[in-house]
Design a protein around this motif. Structure first.
Motif, PDB file in Angstrom:
ATOM      1  N   VAL A   1       0.832  -1.207   0.000  1.00 23.97           N
ATOM      2  CA  VAL A   1       0.000   0.000   0.000  1.00 23.97           C
ATOM      3  C   VAL A   1       0.864   1.253   0.000  1.00 23.97           C
ATOM      4  CG1 VAL A   1      -1.713   1.326   1.278  1.00 23.97           C
ATOM      5  CG2 VAL A   1      -1.898  -1.159   1.156  1.00 23.97           C
ATOM      6  N   ALA A   2       1.840   1.277   0.890  1.00 23.73           N
ATOM      7  CA  ALA A   2       2.681   2.469   0.992  1.00 23.73           C
ATOM      8  C   ALA A   2       3.609   2.538  -0.206  1.00 23.73           C
ATOM      9  CB  ALA A   2       3.482   2.427   2.277  1.00 23.73           C
ATOM     10  N   HIS A   3       3.635   3.663  -0.860  1.00 27.22           N
ATOM     11  CA  HIS A   3       4.613   3.820  -1.930  1.00 27.22           C
ATOM     12  C   HIS A   3       5.080   5.267  -1.920  1.00 27.22           C
ATOM     13  CE1 HIS A   3       0.666   4.640  -3.608  1.00 27.22           C
ATOM     14  NE2 HIS A   3       1.189   5.293  -4.604  1.00 27.22           N
ATOM     15  N   ASP A   4       6.388   5.420  -2.025  1.00 32.75           N
ATOM     16  CA  ASP A   4       6.929   6.767  -2.008  1.00 32.75           C
ATOM     17  C   ASP A   4       8.118   6.834  -2.946  1.00 32.75           C
ATOM     18  OD1 ASP A   4       9.260   5.851  -0.450  1.00 32.75           O
ATOM     19  OD2 ASP A   4       7.795   5.676   1.160  1.00 32.75           O
ATOM     20  N   TYR A   5       8.475   8.028  -3.300  1.00 33.50           N
ATOM     21  CA  TYR A   5       9.496   8.281  -4.309  1.00 33.50           C
ATOM     22  C   TYR A   5      10.368   9.419  -3.834  1.00 33.50           C
ATOM     23  CZ  TYR A   5       6.001   5.664  -6.806  1.00 33.50           C
ATOM     24  OH  TYR A   5       5.095   4.691  -7.149  1.00 33.50           O
ATOM     25  N   SER A   6      11.626   9.389  -4.230  1.00 37.82           N
ATOM     26  CA  SER A   6      12.526  10.459  -3.835  1.00 37.82           C
ATOM     27  C   SER A   6      13.252  11.017  -5.044  1.00 37.82           C
ATOM     28  CB  SER A   6      13.552   9.943  -2.822  1.00 37.82           C
ATOM     29  OG  SER A   6      12.902   9.594  -1.617  1.00 37.82           O
ATOM     30  N   VAL A   7      13.496  12.322  -5.007  1.00 38.84           N
ATOM     31  CA  VAL A   7      14.328  12.973  -6.010  1.00 38.84           C
ATOM     32  C   VAL A   7      15.081  14.074  -5.273  1.00 38.84           C
ATOM     33  CG1 VAL A   7      12.399  14.475  -6.727  1.00 38.84           C
ATOM     34  CG2 VAL A   7      14.403  14.232  -8.212  1.00 38.84           C
ATOM     35  N   GLY A   8      16.396  14.016  -5.325  1.00 36.78           N
ATOM     36  CA  GLY A   8      17.191  14.977  -4.569  1.00 36.78           C
ATOM     37  C   GLY A   8      16.845  14.889  -3.099  1.00 36.78           C
ATOM     38  N   GLU A   9      16.542  16.033  -2.498  1.00 41.93           N
ATOM     39  CA  GLU A   9      16.180  16.059  -1.080  1.00 41.93           C
ATOM     40  C   GLU A   9      14.676  15.926  -0.884  1.00 41.93           C
ATOM     41  OE1 GLU A   9      18.155  16.203   1.529  1.00 41.93           O
ATOM     42  OE2 GLU A   9      20.012  16.349   0.410  1.00 41.93           O
ATOM     43  N   LEU A  10      13.970  15.719  -1.985  1.00 41.81           N
ATOM     44  CA  LEU A  10      12.508  15.657  -1.896  1.00 41.81           C
ATOM     45  C   LEU A  10      12.040  14.215  -1.839  1.00 41.81           C
ATOM     46  CD1 LEU A  10      11.538  18.363  -4.527  1.00 41.81           C
ATOM     47  CD2 LEU A  10      11.929  18.638  -2.079  1.00 41.81           C
ATOM     48  N   HIS A  11      10.988  14.022  -1.086  1.00 37.28           N
ATOM     49  CA  HIS A  11      10.442  12.690  -0.869  1.00 37.28           C
ATOM     50  C   HIS A  11       8.939  12.801  -1.120  1.00 37.28           C
ATOM     51  CE1 HIS A  11      10.199   8.838   1.347  1.00 37.28           C
ATOM     52  NE2 HIS A  11       9.070   9.309   1.791  1.00 37.28           N
TER      53      HIS A  11
ATOM     54  N   LEU B   1       6.339  14.597 -12.101  1.00 39.03           N
ATOM     55  CA  LEU B   1       6.344  15.869 -11.379  1.00 39.03           C
ATOM     56  C   LEU B   1       7.640  16.592 -11.716  1.00 39.03           C
ATOM     57  CD1 LEU B   1       5.110  14.555  -7.916  1.00 39.03           C
ATOM     58  CD2 LEU B   1       3.744  15.621  -9.718  1.00 39.03           C
ATOM     59  N   GLU B   2       7.533  17.877 -11.981  1.00 39.51           N
ATOM     60  CA  GLU B   2       8.731  18.646 -12.317  1.00 39.51           C
ATOM     61  C   GLU B   2       8.990  19.706 -11.249  1.00 39.51           C
ATOM     62  OE1 GLU B   2      10.724  21.335 -15.851  1.00 39.51           O
ATOM     63  OE2 GLU B   2       8.784  20.391 -16.194  1.00 39.51           O
ATOM     64  N   PHE B   3      10.158  19.599 -10.627  1.00 37.57           N
ATOM     65  CA  PHE B   3      10.549  20.550  -9.593  1.00 37.57           C
ATOM     66  C   PHE B   3      11.613  21.497 -10.127  1.00 37.57           C
ATOM     67  CE2 PHE B   3       8.905  16.888  -7.332  1.00 37.57           C
ATOM     68  CZ  PHE B   3       8.078  17.473  -6.392  1.00 37.57           C
ATOM     69  N   GLU B   4      11.606  22.706  -9.596  1.00 33.45           N
ATOM     70  CA  GLU B   4      12.523  23.748 -10.044  1.00 33.45           C
ATOM     71  C   GLU B   4      13.982  23.315  -9.866  1.00 33.45           C
ATOM     72  OE1 GLU B   4      12.064  28.402  -9.603  1.00 33.45           O
ATOM     73  OE2 GLU B   4      12.651  27.484  -7.713  1.00 33.45           O
ATOM     74  N   LYS B   5      14.317  22.787  -8.695  1.00 36.44           N
ATOM     75  CA  LYS B   5      15.714  22.418  -8.427  1.00 36.44           C
ATOM     76  C   LYS B   5      15.958  20.930  -8.562  1.00 36.44           C
ATOM     77  CE  LYS B   5      16.668  26.308  -5.335  1.00 36.44           C
ATOM     78  NZ  LYS B   5      15.506  26.722  -4.554  1.00 36.44           N
ATOM     79  N   ALA B   6      15.057  20.135  -8.026  1.00 37.83           N
ATOM     80  CA  ALA B   6      15.281  18.686  -8.001  1.00 37.83           C
ATOM     81  C   ALA B   6      15.091  18.045  -9.374  1.00 37.83           C
ATOM     82  CB  ALA B   6      14.354  18.036  -6.976  1.00 37.83           C
ATOM     83  N   GLY B   7      14.371  18.748 -10.266  1.00 37.88           N
ATOM     84  CA  GLY B   7      14.148  18.184 -11.595  1.00 37.88           C
ATOM     85  C   GLY B   7      12.892  17.331 -11.635  1.00 37.88           C
ATOM     86  N   LYS B   8      12.887  16.373 -12.557  1.00 36.37           N
ATOM     87  CA  LYS B   8      11.677  15.578 -12.777  1.00 36.37           C
ATOM     88  C   LYS B   8      11.751  14.250 -12.049  1.00 36.37           C
ATOM     89  CE  LYS B   8      10.393  17.454 -17.261  1.00 36.37           C
ATOM     90  NZ  LYS B   8      10.036  17.170 -18.653  1.00 36.37           N
ATOM     91  N   VAL B   9      10.608  13.818 -11.582  1.00 37.82           N
ATOM     92  CA  VAL B   9      10.510  12.488 -10.986  1.00 37.82           C
ATOM     93  C   VAL B   9       9.173  11.891 -11.428  1.00 37.82           C
ATOM     94  CG1 VAL B   9       9.540  13.407  -8.819  1.00 37.82           C
ATOM     95  CG2 VAL B   9      10.556  11.118  -8.861  1.00 37.82           C
ATOM     96  N   GLU B  10       9.219  10.619 -11.817  1.00 42.17           N
ATOM     97  CA  GLU B  10       7.972   9.952 -12.192  1.00 42.17           C
ATOM     98  C   GLU B  10       7.489   9.117 -11.026  1.00 42.17           C
ATOM     99  OE1 GLU B  10       6.801   6.431 -15.134  1.00 42.17           O
ATOM    100  OE2 GLU B  10       7.241   8.284 -16.213  1.00 42.17           O
ATOM    101  N   VAL B  11       6.227   9.292 -10.678  1.00 39.68           N
ATOM    102  CA  VAL B  11       5.641   8.516  -9.586  1.00 39.68           C
ATOM    103  C   VAL B  11       4.492   7.692 -10.160  1.00 39.68           C
ATOM    104  CG1 VAL B  11       6.285  10.279  -7.903  1.00 39.68           C
ATOM    105  CG2 VAL B  11       3.989  10.319  -8.897  1.00 39.68           C
ATOM    106  N   GLU B  12       4.110   6.672  -9.429  1.00 43.11           N
ATOM    107  CA  GLU B  12       2.948   5.875  -9.813  1.00 43.11           C
ATOM    108  C   GLU B  12       1.803   6.296  -8.903  1.00 43.11           C
ATOM    109  OE1 GLU B  12       2.609   2.433 -11.677  1.00 43.11           O
ATOM    110  OE2 GLU B  12       3.822   3.734 -12.944  1.00 43.11           O
ATOM    111  N   VAL B  13       0.727   6.728  -9.504  1.00 45.18           N
ATOM    112  CA  VAL B  13      -0.428   7.176  -8.728  1.00 45.18           C
ATOM    113  C   VAL B  13      -1.391   6.007  -8.557  1.00 45.18           C
ATOM    114  CG1 VAL B  13      -2.365   8.791  -8.647  1.00 45.18           C
ATOM    115  CG2 VAL B  13      -0.164   9.506  -9.622  1.00 45.18           C
ATOM    116  N   ALA B  14      -1.692   5.664  -7.320  1.00 45.45           N
ATOM    117  CA  ALA B  14      -2.630   4.575  -7.035  1.00 45.45           C
ATOM    118  C   ALA B  14      -4.047   5.122  -7.074  1.00 45.45           C
ATOM    119  CB  ALA B  14      -2.336   3.978  -5.667  1.00 45.45           C
TER     120      ALA B  14
END
Length: 151
Positions: free
Chosen positions: A17-27, A126-139
């Protein structure tokens, strides 16, 4: 057979159930969307962005192959009326978080190309200004997940 890690995982939360993603310092924590009838033209995606860094960042935008366009929206109170308003970006404060949840910030999905069916997932970039892009899976969930509120 070593069961310890699995027992630990079970105690910390259901890995299915729990799913999370990280990019740079972002979670990015538990991206989800509410299941909608097949006739619904638009949907929305929700998640929480935790910033573990010492510098703030901003979510600039989102995209998904599932929808024609995805926009960042927030809810604003105008008198007694709550309206959705498009925003160009959403700040993620240093050592803080940006919550995307019903009746708050969210990613609007316009022109859905297929219905949002409970139990399925779809990719969201998702596109962040500093961290860049990260692809997440939306449940896609039949109802809002029971959020654990940390106060």
């Amino acid at each position: 057979m070593k069961l310890a890690p699995f027992v630990l995982l079970a105690l910390l939360g259901n890995p299915a159930v729990a799913h999370d993603y990280s990019v740079g310092e972002l979670h990015i924590d538990h991206p989800w969307s509410r299941a909608l009838p097949p006739t619904a033209p638009n949907g929305a995606a929700y998640f929480v962005v935790h910033n573990k860094g010492t510098a703030g960042d901003r979510l600039l935008g989102a995209s998904t192959p599932l929808a024609a366009t995805a926009e960042l929206h927030t809810h604003v109170h105008l008198g007694d009326v709550m309206k959705m308003q498009k925003v160009d970006s959403v700040g993620v404060p240093a050592n803080g978080e940006a919550r995307f949840e019903p009746s708050s910030n969210h990613v609007m999905l316009f022109g859905l190309k297929q219905p949002l069916v409970a139990g399925e997932r779809f990719p969201l970039t998702l596109e962040f200004e500093k961290a860049g892009k990260v692809e997440v899976e939306v449940a896609i969930e039949a109802e809002a997940p029971k959020a654990e509120h940390h106060h």
